[in-house]
Write a protein that holds these residues in place. Sequence first.
Motif, PDB file in Angstrom:
ATOM      1  N   ALA A 325      74.114  27.959  24.585  1.00 41.48           N
ATOM      2  CA  ALA A 325      72.796  28.249  25.182  1.00 41.48           C
ATOM      3  C   ALA A 325      71.872  28.895  24.153  1.00 41.48           C
ATOM      4  CB  ALA A 325      72.944  29.133  26.427  1.00 41.48           C
ATOM      5  N   PRO A 326      71.563  28.153  23.078  1.00 47.20           N
ATOM      6  CA  PRO A 326      70.850  28.775  21.960  1.00 47.20           C
ATOM      7  C   PRO A 326      69.402  29.124  22.294  1.00 47.20           C
ATOM      8  CG  PRO A 326      70.937  26.413  21.644  1.00 47.20           C
ATOM      9  CD  PRO A 326      71.789  26.710  22.853  1.00 47.20           C
ATOM     10  N   GLU A 327      68.913  30.124  21.582  1.00 40.42           N
ATOM     11  CA  GLU A 327      67.494  30.476  21.685  1.00 40.42           C
ATOM     12  C   GLU A 327      66.630  29.317  21.184  1.00 40.42           C
ATOM     13  OE1 GLU A 327      66.493  33.550  18.965  1.00 40.42           O
ATOM     14  OE2 GLU A 327      64.541  33.971  19.888  1.00 40.42           O
ATOM     15  N   HIS A 328      66.932  28.834  19.974  1.00 42.60           N
ATOM     16  CA  HIS A 328      66.209  27.691  19.392  1.00 42.60           C
ATOM     17  C   HIS A 328      67.192  26.544  19.190  1.00 42.60           C
ATOM     18  CE1 HIS A 328      64.247  31.366  17.611  1.00 42.60           C
ATOM     19  NE2 HIS A 328      63.174  30.775  18.093  1.00 42.60           N
ATOM     20  N   LEU A 329      66.794  25.360  19.582  1.00 49.66           N
ATOM     21  CA  LEU A 329      67.638  24.172  19.405  1.00 49.66           C
ATOM     22  C   LEU A 329      66.823  23.083  18.718  1.00 49.66           C
ATOM     23  CD1 LEU A 329      70.204  22.494  19.921  1.00 49.66           C
ATOM     24  CD2 LEU A 329      69.269  21.908  22.178  1.00 49.66           C
ATOM     25  N   GLU A 330      67.228  22.738  17.496  1.00 49.99           N
ATOM     26  CA  GLU A 330      66.591  21.616  16.786  1.00 49.99           C
ATOM     27  C   GLU A 330      67.456  20.371  16.939  1.00 49.99           C
ATOM     28  OE1 GLU A 330      64.358  23.752  12.948  1.00 49.99           O
ATOM     29  OE2 GLU A 330      65.614  21.994  12.664  1.00 49.99           O
ATOM     30  N   LEU A 331      66.835  19.289  17.326  1.00 47.77           N
ATOM     31  CA  LEU A 331      67.559  18.024  17.436  1.00 47.77           C
ATOM     32  C   LEU A 331      67.055  17.088  16.337  1.00 47.77           C
ATOM     33  CD1 LEU A 331      67.511  17.581  21.330  1.00 47.77           C
ATOM     34  CD2 LEU A 331      69.204  18.739  19.885  1.00 47.77           C
ATOM     35  N   CYS A 332      67.748  17.117  15.185  1.00 47.96           N
ATOM     36  CA  CYS A 332      67.357  16.283  14.044  1.00 47.96           C
ATOM     37  C   CYS A 332      68.228  15.039  14.048  1.00 47.96           C
ATOM     38  CB  CYS A 332      67.496  17.073  12.752  1.00 47.96           C
ATOM     39  SG  CYS A 332      66.390  18.492  12.699  1.00 47.96           S
ATOM     40  N   VAL A 333      67.900  14.135  14.947  1.00 45.05           N
ATOM     41  CA  VAL A 333      68.684  12.917  15.144  1.00 45.05           C
ATOM     42  C   VAL A 333      67.713  11.763  15.349  1.00 45.05           C
ATOM     43  CG1 VAL A 333      70.624  14.178  16.171  1.00 45.05           C
ATOM     44  CG2 VAL A 333      68.807  13.280  17.649  1.00 45.05           C
ATOM     45  N   ASP A 334      68.242  10.551  15.364  1.00 45.19           N
ATOM     46  CA  ASP A 334      67.367   9.376  15.432  1.00 45.19           C
ATOM     47  C   ASP A 334      66.627   9.287  16.766  1.00 45.19           C
ATOM     48  OD1 ASP A 334      68.105   8.670  12.912  1.00 45.19           O
ATOM     49  OD2 ASP A 334      69.719   7.321  13.565  1.00 45.19           O
ATOM     50  N   ASP A 335      67.292   9.647  17.864  1.00 48.86           N
ATOM     51  CA  ASP A 335      66.636   9.563  19.170  1.00 48.86           C
ATOM     52  C   ASP A 335      66.714  10.939  19.848  1.00 48.86           C
ATOM     53  OD1 ASP A 335      65.643   9.026  21.655  1.00 48.86           O
ATOM     54  OD2 ASP A 335      66.920   7.282  22.036  1.00 48.86           O
ATOM     55  N   PRO A 336      65.858  11.858  19.405  1.00 50.42           N
ATOM     56  CA  PRO A 336      65.967  13.235  19.918  1.00 50.42           C
ATOM     57  C   PRO A 336      65.695  13.331  21.421  1.00 50.42           C
ATOM     58  CG  PRO A 336      64.002  12.993  18.526  1.00 50.42           C
ATOM     59  CD  PRO A 336      64.799  11.734  18.387  1.00 50.42           C
ATOM     60  N   GLN A 337      64.819  12.473  21.939  1.00 48.15           N
ATOM     61  CA  GLN A 337      64.535  12.508  23.389  1.00 48.15           C
ATOM     62  C   GLN A 337      65.799  12.237  24.191  1.00 48.15           C
ATOM     63  OE1 GLN A 337      61.684  13.174  25.006  1.00 48.15           O
ATOM     64  NE2 GLN A 337      60.006  12.839  23.555  1.00 48.15           N
ATOM     65  N   ALA A 338      66.566  11.241  23.753  1.00 43.26           N
ATOM     66  CA  ALA A 338      67.786  10.892  24.489  1.00 43.26           C
ATOM     67  C   ALA A 338      68.788  12.038  24.439  1.00 43.26           C
ATOM     68  CB  ALA A 338      68.409   9.621  23.905  1.00 43.26           C
ATOM     69  N   LEU A 339      68.892  12.671  23.275  1.00 46.28           N
ATOM     70  CA  LEU A 339      69.826  13.788  23.171  1.00 46.28           C
ATOM     71  C   LEU A 339      69.343  14.984  23.998  1.00 46.28           C
ATOM     72  CD1 LEU A 339      72.471  14.717  21.918  1.00 46.28           C
ATOM     73  CD2 LEU A 339      71.193  15.478  19.902  1.00 46.28           C
ATOM     74  N   ALA A 340      68.024  15.214  23.995  1.00 45.76           N
ATOM     75  CA  ALA A 340      67.477  16.330  24.780  1.00 45.76           C
ATOM     76  C   ALA A 340      67.813  16.184  26.254  1.00 45.76           C
ATOM     77  CB  ALA A 340      65.962  16.424  24.582  1.00 45.76           C
ATOM     78  N   ALA A 341      67.876  14.947  26.713  1.00 44.30           N
ATOM     79  CA  ALA A 341      68.180  14.724  28.134  1.00 44.30           C
ATOM     80  C   ALA A 341      69.595  15.180  28.481  1.00 44.30           C
ATOM     81  CB  ALA A 341      67.999  13.247  28.477  1.00 44.30           C
ATOM     82  N   GLN A 342      70.448  15.328  27.472  1.00 50.24           N
ATOM     83  CA  GLN A 342      71.816  15.796  27.726  1.00 50.24           C
ATOM     84  C   GLN A 342      71.941  17.315  27.660  1.00 50.24           C
ATOM     85  OE1 GLN A 342      75.080  13.682  25.730  1.00 50.24           O
ATOM     86  NE2 GLN A 342      73.562  12.228  24.968  1.00 50.24           N
ATOM     87  N   VAL A 343      70.855  17.987  27.276  1.00 52.33           N
ATOM     88  CA  VAL A 343      70.905  19.442  27.067  1.00 52.33           C
ATOM     89  C   VAL A 343      70.362  20.158  28.297  1.00 52.33           C
ATOM     90  CG1 VAL A 343      69.840  21.320  25.772  1.00 52.33           C
ATOM     91  CG2 VAL A 343      70.723  19.311  24.573  1.00 52.33           C
ATOM     92  N   ARG A 344      71.023  21.251  28.666  1.00 56.60           N
ATOM     93  CA  ARG A 344      70.570  21.978  29.843  1.00 56.60           C
ATOM     94  C   ARG A 344      70.165  23.423  29.543  1.00 56.60           C
ATOM     95  NH1 ARG A 344      73.758  21.704  35.520  1.00 56.60           N
ATOM     96  NH2 ARG A 344      73.014  23.665  36.411  1.00 56.60           N
ATOM     97  N   HIS A 345      70.848  24.078  28.607  1.00 58.13           N
ATOM     98  CA  HIS A 345      70.583  25.501  28.392  1.00 58.13           C
ATOM     99  C   HIS A 345      70.082  25.745  26.976  1.00 58.13           C
ATOM    100  CE1 HIS A 345      72.687  25.946  32.129  1.00 58.13           C
ATOM    101  NE2 HIS A 345      73.867  25.638  31.634  1.00 58.13           N
ATOM    102  N   ALA A 346      68.775  25.959  26.831  1.00 55.51           N
ATOM    103  CA  ALA A 346      68.194  26.268  25.518  1.00 55.51           C
ATOM    104  C   ALA A 346      66.825  26.873  25.763  1.00 55.51           C
ATOM    105  CB  ALA A 346      68.073  25.006  24.664  1.00 55.51           C
ATOM    106  N   GLY A 347      66.467  27.878  24.959  1.00 58.86           N
ATOM    107  CA  GLY A 347      65.167  28.516  25.137  1.00 58.86           C
ATOM    108  C   GLY A 347      64.021  27.607  24.733  1.00 58.86           C
ATOM    109  N   ALA A 348      64.151  27.008  23.544  1.00 61.62           N
ATOM    110  CA  ALA A 348      63.118  26.101  23.045  1.00 61.62           C
ATOM    111  C   ALA A 348      63.808  24.950  22.335  1.00 61.62           C
ATOM    112  CB  ALA A 348      62.174  26.820  22.085  1.00 61.62           C
ATOM    113  N   ILE A 349      63.313  23.752  22.580  1.00 57.03           N
ATOM    114  CA  ILE A 349      63.905  22.555  21.989  1.00 57.03           C
ATOM    115  C   ILE A 349      62.883  21.922  21.041  1.00 57.03           C
ATOM    116  CG2 ILE A 349      65.020  20.333  22.468  1.00 57.03           C
ATOM    117  CD1 ILE A 349      65.617  21.367  25.307  1.00 57.03           C
TER     118      ILE A 349
END
Lengths: 435, 435
Positions: A325-349
Amino acid sequence: MPVTLNTADPDFERGFAAMLSAKREDAADVGQAVAAIIADVRARGDAALVELTNRFDRNDLSADGLRFSAADIDAACAQVPAEDRAALELAAARIRAYHDRQLPQDAEWTDETGATLGWRWTPVSAAGLYVPGGQASYPSSVLMNAIPARAAGVERLAVCVPTPGGEINPLVLLACRIAGVDEIWRIGGAQAIAALAYGTESIRPVDKITGPGNAYVAAAKRQVFGRVGIDSIAGPSEVLIIAAGAQNPDWLALDLLAQAEHDADAQAILITPDQALAQAVAAAVERILPTLPRAAIAGASWRDHGTIILTRDLSEAAALSDRIAPEHLELCVDDPQALAAQVRHAGAIFLGAWTPEAAGDYVSGPNHVLPTARSARFSSGLSVMDFVKRSTVSQLSPGALSAIGPAAVRLALSEGLSAHARSIEARLETLNRGS
Amino acid sequence: MPVTLNTADPDFERGFAAMLSAKREDAADVGQAVAAIIADVRARGDAALVELTNRFDRNDLSADGLRFSAADIDAACAQVPAEDRAALELAAARIRAYHDRQLPQDAEWTDETGATLGWRWTPVSAAGLYVPGGQASYPSSVLMNAIPARAAGVERLAVCVPTPGGEINPLVLLACRIAGVDEIWRIGGAQAIAALAYGTESIRPVDKITGPGNAYVAAAKRQVFGRVGIDSIAGPSEVLIIAAGAQNPDWLALDLLAQAEHDADAQAILITPDQALAQAVAAAVERILPTLPRAAIAGASWRDHGTIILTRDLSEAAALSDRIAPEHLELCVDDPQALAAQVRHAGAIFLGAWTPEAAGDYVSGPNHVLPTARSARFSSGLSVMDFVKRSTVSQLSPGALSAIGPAAVRLALSEGLSAHARSIEARLETLNRGS
């Protein structure tokens, strides 16, 4: 070297659990000292503030020097280079635009019984904002706290900032002016929180206190909670980067180090299914680290708390991220939107390699005051919502009371609250006599 | 007789200030005892729960008796009279319908620089609900806490309720079932809060704890705050009635007494510009009081904390109400909507004489868990919002980073955070090389 974990290792769970439960902060137990300071400010008001400021900040204020005058602020603002001013103004405008969208809506509807129900939002009347002194006196934090309060419609906004040895960062005063702060007080520590919560001869009490601070400030906020509202108690900052695909290892290393340079207690975590990328990033960190002015701090953070986790795939990375449940979550991947949809607990994405967390710290628009230490499981970053409150509203027609009142009578009697029941029955009797 | 104040009296302000600052609650300092209980539960888990429950609740549970079984719950629910069940179901349906409307909306937009910004709301994964035992074991409170959690989408909902001497109110178990509670534990006090926050062999930890309790429960919630989220710390309940025009004095008296019967520390306040109405209500209170089963409690509350305030007009009444910031505000006047528009600080507003506060306690739909002790100045009643949290989301395009990145670099450097600056500069350099 940071800890490296691999989800394929048989004792991964043990290592991961150890990381999760590691205490990064040595919270000194300052509760009793803080209680004494609060009691002193309540008892002696301004005189206590002057004396405590003399003792803790080596700063000799008389009671009428507690507050920055308009001339003080003018003089400080005039020192700020035009480029810094322009950067602050751009940041302020973007933060304001983001937070203006957070204003919640009132509601009202009438249901099938004739009951009119709803709620209304109203701003907190007065808010106090704590700004740390010295090294951690960040103008960006002034904007991030004051602008949501202003967007909410708070009428009175008071800032307390310690000025150790009389020193103040002019950018802090300029940020206060840009954000529309009404009062700036040269007071810090637990005594500032006490003054904001209880008031003194000079300082009127506020209803809500926000802003970061040291262990004394945090303990004082905890103790005045209830008398006033507070924001969350901030712990050491953290970033988690999930990376895969064609990434620039230097960018990721700099993002990790940007977190690490805050504080030796800060934590930077890289999760990736790509072992070669993990090695490249780790090597880039080691190469860049010595070149940083804050190498000692960033190095201690990376050595003691830095973590690299190798996963089987990105879904596993997202699941681990939710456990952190990180404060800041960076998604440096090819399809960050798709990965974000799998995330539930994060302060800022932060989505994609062009969205370094540091941009969010200053100018993207979302707030940089975010839940730390796994509290993104249950709390949110600072927002307009922290400066408004909701009144529920109900109006029953006689017909609505006839329809639902008898159930309330029944429940009240089952709870042994007969005056509750009779307050409804008296009205129902009048209705029944009328019909 | 309650205190009677008149805004026309020269020393009104002194009397009003005394009423505002009067402490209605003798908060025992149980902090150390509670810290020891929490440490014991963390160290010894279920064994500590069994031992503490034996000591405090005179209830001999083995570890596998900590939880109510489905058969226990079935048996209790079967005892509940059909009319009580129907009343609970009506209440639950109305509370659910109200709270379903509170679900907040996600947002996403792209601004003029090409930055895509927004936020997403997600539910807390697991919540714990504390339900007091004995006299104050209210099934209505189970509904008011559990239903917003369910409406928010909380996956796991655990209730802790002490069963002193093995006693449980069957309506509490039925309310849990109707509201969809997943687990019910026979544990109370600080040990229940510790178990919910930290977990034991039997009880998995939760992320958020809500619900009222005694001084031990309140102190425990304060101590675990940060590890988990908590709702506000509830103080003694209060009602403020503003009345004018042709009102039934008995109805108003019963509404005041419904508040007073909760607790000797509860407070009932009548504000009116109409002296004759004030006298008629006071007389009705004296007449009805001896007829109540809870006359001793209600009488003590009315005698010690009851207050009648005479004002020049209704606007003055609204202004005083805002200074009190009441938990419950009844507006028994000819045009309650107009008066409500003048009110800013109140937990719940009840419009017109057909909307007794007691209906709102059970069946109207809005939540009855509301801010007490003037905290409506800065906080709201329980709602779906207490069981969700927001992640901010940002995605910068290369163009957006070009547009706003330089300002972030400038601010980072002014704050002495060079890795922050370089994490942006490295990307800008790549863009500049590319162009």
